[in-house]
Motif scaffolding. Structure first.
Motif, PDB file in Angstrom:
ATOM      1  N   LYS A  58     -13.446 -77.817  60.279  1.00 40.71           N
ATOM      2  CA  LYS A  58     -12.232 -77.552  61.051  1.00 40.71           C
ATOM      3  C   LYS A  58     -11.613 -76.233  60.600  1.00 40.71           C
ATOM      4  N   GLU A  59     -10.977 -75.516  61.535  1.00 39.24           N
ATOM      5  CA  GLU A  59     -10.446 -74.187  61.249  1.00 39.24           C
ATOM      6  C   GLU A  59      -9.049 -74.216  60.636  1.00 39.24           C
ATOM      7  N   GLU A  60      -8.244 -75.234  60.975  1.00 40.07           N
ATOM      8  CA  GLU A  60      -6.849 -75.258  60.534  1.00 40.07           C
ATOM      9  C   GLU A  60      -6.735 -75.445  59.015  1.00 40.07           C
ATOM     10  N   ARG A  61      -5.755 -74.762  58.413  1.00 34.14           N
ATOM     11  CA  ARG A  61      -5.457 -74.920  56.985  1.00 34.14           C
ATOM     12  C   ARG A  61      -3.940 -75.078  56.847  1.00 34.14           C
ATOM     13  N   PHE A  62      -3.511 -76.187  56.305  1.00 36.61           N
ATOM     14  CA  PHE A  62      -2.074 -76.414  56.184  1.00 36.61           C
ATOM     15  C   PHE A  62      -1.436 -75.410  55.230  1.00 36.61           C
ATOM     16  N   GLY A  63      -2.145 -75.051  54.155  1.00 34.20           N
ATOM     17  CA  GLY A  63      -1.595 -74.084  53.191  1.00 34.20           C
ATOM     18  C   GLY A  63      -1.236 -72.776  53.858  1.00 34.20           C
ATOM     19  N   ARG A  64      -2.125 -72.283  54.720  1.00 35.68           N
ATOM     20  CA  ARG A  64      -1.865 -71.030  55.436  1.00 35.68           C
ATOM     21  C   ARG A  64      -0.680 -71.172  56.381  1.00 35.68           C
ATOM     22  N   ALA A  70       3.945 -63.514  44.604  1.00 35.10           N
ATOM     23  CA  ALA A  70       5.389 -63.784  44.710  1.00 35.10           C
ATOM     24  C   ALA A  70       5.938 -64.356  43.411  1.00 35.10           C
ATOM     25  N   LEU A  71       5.194 -65.252  42.794  1.00 34.96           N
ATOM     26  CA  LEU A  71       5.661 -65.898  41.557  1.00 34.96           C
ATOM     27  C   LEU A  71       5.615 -64.948  40.364  1.00 34.96           C
ATOM     28  N   GLU A  72       4.703 -63.979  40.398  1.00 34.11           N
ATOM     29  CA  GLU A  72       4.629 -62.996  39.308  1.00 34.11           C
ATOM     30  C   GLU A  72       5.937 -62.217  39.193  1.00 34.11           C
ATOM     31  N   SER A  73       6.607 -62.033  40.337  1.00 31.90           N
ATOM     32  CA  SER A  73       7.861 -61.274  40.328  1.00 31.90           C
ATOM     33  C   SER A  73       8.996 -62.017  39.636  1.00 31.90           C
ATOM     34  N   ILE A  74       8.847 -63.339  39.465  1.00 33.24           N
ATOM     35  CA  ILE A  74       9.895 -64.119  38.778  1.00 33.24           C
ATOM     36  C   ILE A  74       9.340 -64.789  37.519  1.00 33.24           C
ATOM     37  N   ARG A  75       8.243 -64.252  36.994  1.00 40.08           N
ATOM     38  CA  ARG A  75       7.620 -64.855  35.808  1.00 40.08           C
ATOM     39  C   ARG A  75       8.597 -64.932  34.636  1.00 40.08           C
ATOM     40  N   LYS A 122      -8.225 -68.631  49.523  1.00 33.39           N
ATOM     41  CA  LYS A 122      -7.951 -67.668  48.463  1.00 33.39           C
ATOM     42  C   LYS A 122      -6.796 -66.745  48.811  1.00 33.39           C
ATOM     43  N   SER A 123      -6.642 -66.406  50.109  1.00 33.99           N
ATOM     44  CA  SER A 123      -5.544 -65.521  50.510  1.00 33.99           C
ATOM     45  C   SER A 123      -4.190 -66.196  50.290  1.00 33.99           C
ATOM     46  N   VAL A 124      -4.127 -67.497  50.526  1.00 36.17           N
ATOM     47  CA  VAL A 124      -2.895 -68.259  50.286  1.00 36.17           C
ATOM     48  C   VAL A 124      -2.559 -68.246  48.803  1.00 36.17           C
ATOM     49  N   ALA A 125      -3.550 -68.553  47.972  1.00 33.81           N
ATOM     50  CA  ALA A 125      -3.340 -68.563  46.520  1.00 33.81           C
ATOM     51  C   ALA A 125      -2.880 -67.196  46.024  1.00 33.81           C
ATOM     52  N   ALA A 126      -3.488 -66.132  46.551  1.00 30.46           N
ATOM     53  CA  ALA A 126      -3.145 -64.776  46.100  1.00 30.46           C
ATOM     54  C   ALA A 126      -1.716 -64.400  46.488  1.00 30.46           C
ATOM     55  N   GLU A 127      -1.287 -64.717  47.722  1.00 33.91           N
ATOM     56  CA  GLU A 127       0.075 -64.380  48.163  1.00 33.91           C
ATOM     57  C   GLU A 127       1.131 -65.125  47.352  1.00 33.91           C
ATOM     58  N   VAL A 128       0.893 -66.415  47.112  1.00 33.95           N
ATOM     59  CA  VAL A 128       1.855 -67.214  46.337  1.00 33.95           C
ATOM     60  C   VAL A 128       1.909 -66.718  44.893  1.00 33.95           C
ATOM     61  N   VAL A 142       7.498 -76.556  35.602  1.00 28.34           N
ATOM     62  CA  VAL A 142       7.450 -75.111  35.381  1.00 28.34           C
ATOM     63  C   VAL A 142       6.381 -74.766  34.342  1.00 28.34           C
ATOM     64  N   GLU A 143       6.258 -75.600  33.312  1.00 29.77           N
ATOM     65  CA  GLU A 143       5.219 -75.367  32.290  1.00 29.77           C
ATOM     66  C   GLU A 143       3.829 -75.354  32.925  1.00 29.77           C
ATOM     67  N   ILE A 144       3.578 -76.334  33.788  1.00 28.73           N
ATOM     68  CA  ILE A 144       2.272 -76.413  34.456  1.00 28.73           C
ATOM     69  C   ILE A 144       2.102 -75.231  35.412  1.00 28.73           C
ATOM     70  N   LEU A 145       3.196 -74.829  36.066  1.00 25.20           N
ATOM     71  CA  LEU A 145       3.146 -73.697  36.994  1.00 25.20           C
ATOM     72  C   LEU A 145       2.759 -72.416  36.251  1.00 25.20           C
ATOM     73  N   LEU A 146       3.350 -72.199  35.070  1.00 21.63           N
ATOM     74  CA  LEU A 146       3.022 -71.018  34.270  1.00 21.63           C
ATOM     75  C   LEU A 146       1.564 -71.050  33.809  1.00 21.63           C
ATOM     76  N   GLU A 147       1.092 -72.240  33.475  1.00 23.60           N
ATOM     77  CA  GLU A 147      -0.320 -72.361  33.082  1.00 23.60           C
ATOM     78  C   GLU A 147      -1.237 -71.952  34.229  1.00 23.60           C
ATOM     79  N   ASN A 148      -0.878 -72.360  35.456  1.00 25.92           N
ATOM     80  CA  ASN A 148      -1.684 -71.997  36.625  1.00 25.92           C
ATOM     81  C   ASN A 148      -1.599 -70.499  36.932  1.00 25.92           C
ATOM     82  N   LEU A 149      -0.421 -69.899  36.658  1.00 33.52           N
ATOM     83  CA  LEU A 149      -0.273 -68.461  36.868  1.00 33.52           C
ATOM     84  C   LEU A 149      -1.132 -67.652  35.899  1.00 33.52           C
ATOM     85  N   ASN A 150      -1.360 -68.229  34.713  1.00 33.78           N
ATOM     86  CA  ASN A 150      -2.117 -67.524  33.678  1.00 33.78           C
ATOM     87  C   ASN A 150      -3.628 -67.648  33.849  1.00 33.78           C
ATOM     88  N   LYS A 151      -4.060 -68.442  34.817  1.00 33.95           N
ATOM     89  CA  LYS A 151      -5.507 -68.623  35.020  1.00 33.95           C
ATOM     90  C   LYS A 151      -6.156 -67.329  35.502  1.00 33.95           C
TER      91      LYS A 151
END
Length: 517
Positions: free
Chosen positions: A443-449, A491-496, A482-488, A508-517
Motif C-alpha cells: 500500500k502507498e499510504e503512510r500515516f507518518g508522512r 526539527a528536534l535537533e534545534s531544541i536539543r 526515512k524522509s519522515v524520520a529525517a525531518e522530525v 525525554v530521556e528515550i527521545l534523546l537516546e533516539n536522537l543520538n542514534k
C-alpha cells in the motif's frame, strides 16, 4: 481485636468483616446525617413485624398439606415464601412430603415454582436430592414447556459436573448407557474405547435429538445444545450430513449459547450449499443490523458496542492472536478445508473487505475524534487502517488533523492534546508503527508522512514537553519512511539543549537516546 497476638485465619476474617461493617456504618451516618437513626429504628421495627408474621405463617403452613398448596395458584405463593425464608430443616420437611410428586410439580403451571425455590434456596444435599428425582425423566421433561425450564435451570445454575452428566445421559441412547462406565463417562471416551459401537450410538442419538429440533421451546435449552455438540464432534460424515439437513431450520435457536454457537458453526462448515442457504435465511432477522446495505446506519451502534467491535475486528483481522485467544483460533481452524467451500480463504477475505471497507473508512472520517479519544474504540482505528481496501488518505488525514495544534501540558479547559491523551497518543504510535505493515502489503499510504505534513514539525516540537508526546516523537524518529524520520530529527535537533535540561522525564530521556542514534 488482638494487635499483639498472632491471629488465626478465622479471627482475621472476623476482624476484616467487622472493619467493613464499621466503615459502612460510618459512611451511612455521614451520608444520612439526622436520618440515620430514624432509618435504623424503622428497620428494627420492620424486622420485628416480619418475625411476628413469620411465626404465624409457620403455624398455618404446618396445618396445611404442602402438596395441596403447591398446586393452588394462591396458596403456592405462601409455600414459596415459606421455602425462601425457612431454615434447612423446614425446607427438608417440605421436600420429604413433595419428593414423590417432583415430576408432576415440575409440569404444573404453579407447582414448578416450588421446585425451583427448592433448587434456589436448598443446600447442596437438598439440591442433589431434587436433581436426582429427575433421573430417568429428562427426555419427558424436556418436551414439556414448564418442566423444561426447571431442567434447564438445574443444569445451568445448580448442577455440578456429575449431576450434569446424569441429566444428559438419557439423550445419548441405550447403547451408550450400556457401554459407559465410571471411568469412561463421556461420549468421546465411550466412542474411543468402543469404536465398533459408534454407528449404533450415533443412530440412537439422531433418533432422540431430531424430534427435539422441531420444538422451539426445547431446542433453545443449553442442555440440548451440549448433546448436539457431542454428536457433531463424534459423528461420521454421513450421519452428520443427515443431522444438519434435519435441524437446519432450527440452528438459529441454538446460536445464543457457548455449545449452541459451535453447533451452528459445524452446521455451516459441513452443510451443503442448500443447508447453508436455509440456515442463513433463518438468521436474516437476527442480522439485519449487519446487512451490508444498512451498515452505515448501524455503525454508530456497532462501534459503540463491545460485541459489535468484536465482529468488526473479526472481519478486519480474522484469527489475529492480538484479538483472539489460541483456543478460539483452533476452533475456527476446524472449519478449514471442508468439502463444500469452493473459494479459498484469501478470496473470501478479499471479497468481505471490499464490501465492508468503504462504509468503515467513511465512518472513521466522520467520527475520528470520538473513536481516537475513547480507550475502547481507539483499537478499532488501527484495525480499520491496517486492513481496509481503497484510499486510506482521507481517514488518515482526519485522524492526523486531531493532533494539528500546539500542545499545552495538562490541556486546555480540561481537554488534553491528542499526543498527551491516554488513548489518543497510543493511536498515533500504533498508526506510525503500522506503516511497516502497509509497506509490506504494497500500500502507498503512510500515516507518518500524512501526520508530519498535516501538523508540521514546528508544532511537533511542543510534544516533547510531555512524556507521552515524547514517545510519539520516538515512533516518528524510527519511522520506516526515512524522509519522515529525517525531518522530525532535524526539527528536534534545534531544541536539543532544551531537551537536555529537562530532568525526571523518562520520555525525554528515550527521545534523546533516539536522537543520538
Amino acid at each position: 481485636f488482638k494487635p499483639n497476638e498472632k491471629l488465626t485465619k478465622e479471627e482475621l476474617k472476623k476482624n476484616r468483616q467487622q472493619r467493613k461493617k464499621d466503615l459502612k456504618k460510618s459512611r451511612q451516618e455521614a451520608e444520612r446525617k439526622d436520618m440515620y437513626e430514624i432509618i435504623n429504628q424503622s428497620k428494627h421495627i420492620f424486622l420485628h413485624f416480619v418475625l411476628i408474621l413469620w411465626n404465624d405463617l409457620d403455624c398455618y403452613v404446618k396445618v396445611l398439606s404442602f402438596l395441596q398448596m403447591a398446586f393452588a395458584h394462591d396458596a403456592v405463593r405462601v409455600l414459596q415464601c415459606y421455602i425462601q425464608f425457612s431454615n434447612h430443616e423446614q425446607r427438608q420437611e417440605v421436600f420429604e412430603e413433595l419428593k414423590d410428586d417432583i415430576l408432576s410439580l415440575s409440569k404444573s403451571q404453579y407447582g414448578r415454582h416450588v421446585v425451583k425455590k427448592l433448587l434456589v434456596y436448598g443446600n447442596k444435599e437438598l439440591v442433589a436430592a431434587v436433581i436426582n428425582r429427575f433421573k430417568g425423566h429428562v427426555r419427558q421433561m424436556l418436551r414439556h414447556a414448564a418442566a423444561s425450564s426447571i431442567i434447564e435451570y438445574a443444569y445451568n445454575d445448580k448442577a455440578v459436573l456429575a449431576q450434569r452428566l446424569m441429566l444428559t445421559d438419557e439423550l445419548y441412547g441405550n447403547t451408550y448407557t450400556v457401554c459407559k462406565s465410571y471411568e469412561f463417562n463421556t461420549l468421546e471416551k465411550v466412542v474411543r474405547t468402543n469404536p465398533d459401537k459408534l454407528n449404533n450410538i450415533m443412530d440412537e442419538m439422531k433418533q432422540i435429538l431430531t424430534p427435539m429440533a422441531q420444538k422451539e421451546q426445547v431446542i433453545k435449552h443449553s442442555l440440548v445444545h451440549k448433546v448436539f455438540l457431542d454428536f457433531f464432534q463424534c459423528a461420521p460424515e454421513k450421519q452428520r450430513t443427515e443431522m444438519i439437513e434435519s435441524i437446519r431450520q432450527s440452528v438459529v435457536y441454538m446460536a445464543h449459547t457457548h455449545d449452541g454457537a459451535r453447533v451452528a458453526m459445524n452446521s455451516l462448515w459441513h452443510g451443503t450449499a442448500k443447508d447453508r442457504k436455509v440456515i442463513i435465511k433463518t438468521m436474516k432477522t437476527y442480522m439485519v443490523k449487519f446487512a451490508m446495505n444498512e451498515i452505515l446506519e448501524s455503525l454508530d451502534e456497532v462501534v459503540g458496542n463491545k460485541y459489535g467491535k468484536k465482529v468488526l475486528v473479526y472481519l478486519l483481522s480474522p484469527r489475529d492472536p492480538a484479538h483472539l485467544v489460541p483456543e478460539i483460533i483452533k476452533v475456527l481452524e476446524k472449519g478449514d478445508g471442508n468439502a463444500h467451500s469452493k473459494k479459498d480463504t484469501a478470496t473470501r477475505r478479499k471479497e468481505l473487505l471490499e464490501v465492508v471497507s468503504p462504509p468503515l473508512l467513511e465512518y472513521l472520517c466522520n467520527n475520528a475524534a470520538a473513536m481516537a479519544m475513547d480507550k475502547a474504540t481507539s483499537v478499532t482505528i488501527s484495525d480499520i487502517l491496517a486492513s481496509a481496501c481503497g484510499d486510506l488518505r482521507p481517514a488518515m488525514t482526519a485522524v492526523a488533523q486531531l493532533a494539528n495544534q500546539e500542545l499545552v501540558p495538562g490541556g486546555i479547559k480540561g481537554e488534553l492534546h491528542m499526543a498527551e491523551h491516554p488513548a489518543g497518543h497510543l493511536v498515533l504510535k500504533w498508526l506510525i508503527e503500522q506503516d511497516v505493515t502497509l509497506a509490506e502489503a504494497g500500500k502507498e499510504e503512510r500515516f507518518g508522512r500524512i501526520l508530519v505534513d498535516t501538523v508540521g514539525t514546528n508544532k511537533m516540537k511542543s510534544w516533547a514537553k510531555v512524556n507521552r508526546g515524547a514517545m510519539v516523537l520516538c515512533s516518528l524518529l524510527n519511522s520506516c519512511d526515512k524522509s519522515v524520520a529525517a525531518e522530525v530529527k532535524a526539527a528536534l535537533e534545534s531544541i536539543r539543549s532544551e531537551l537536555s535540561s529537562i530532568s525526571n522525564n523518562k520520555g525525554v530521556e528515550i527521545l534523546l537516546e533516539n536522537l543520538n542514534k
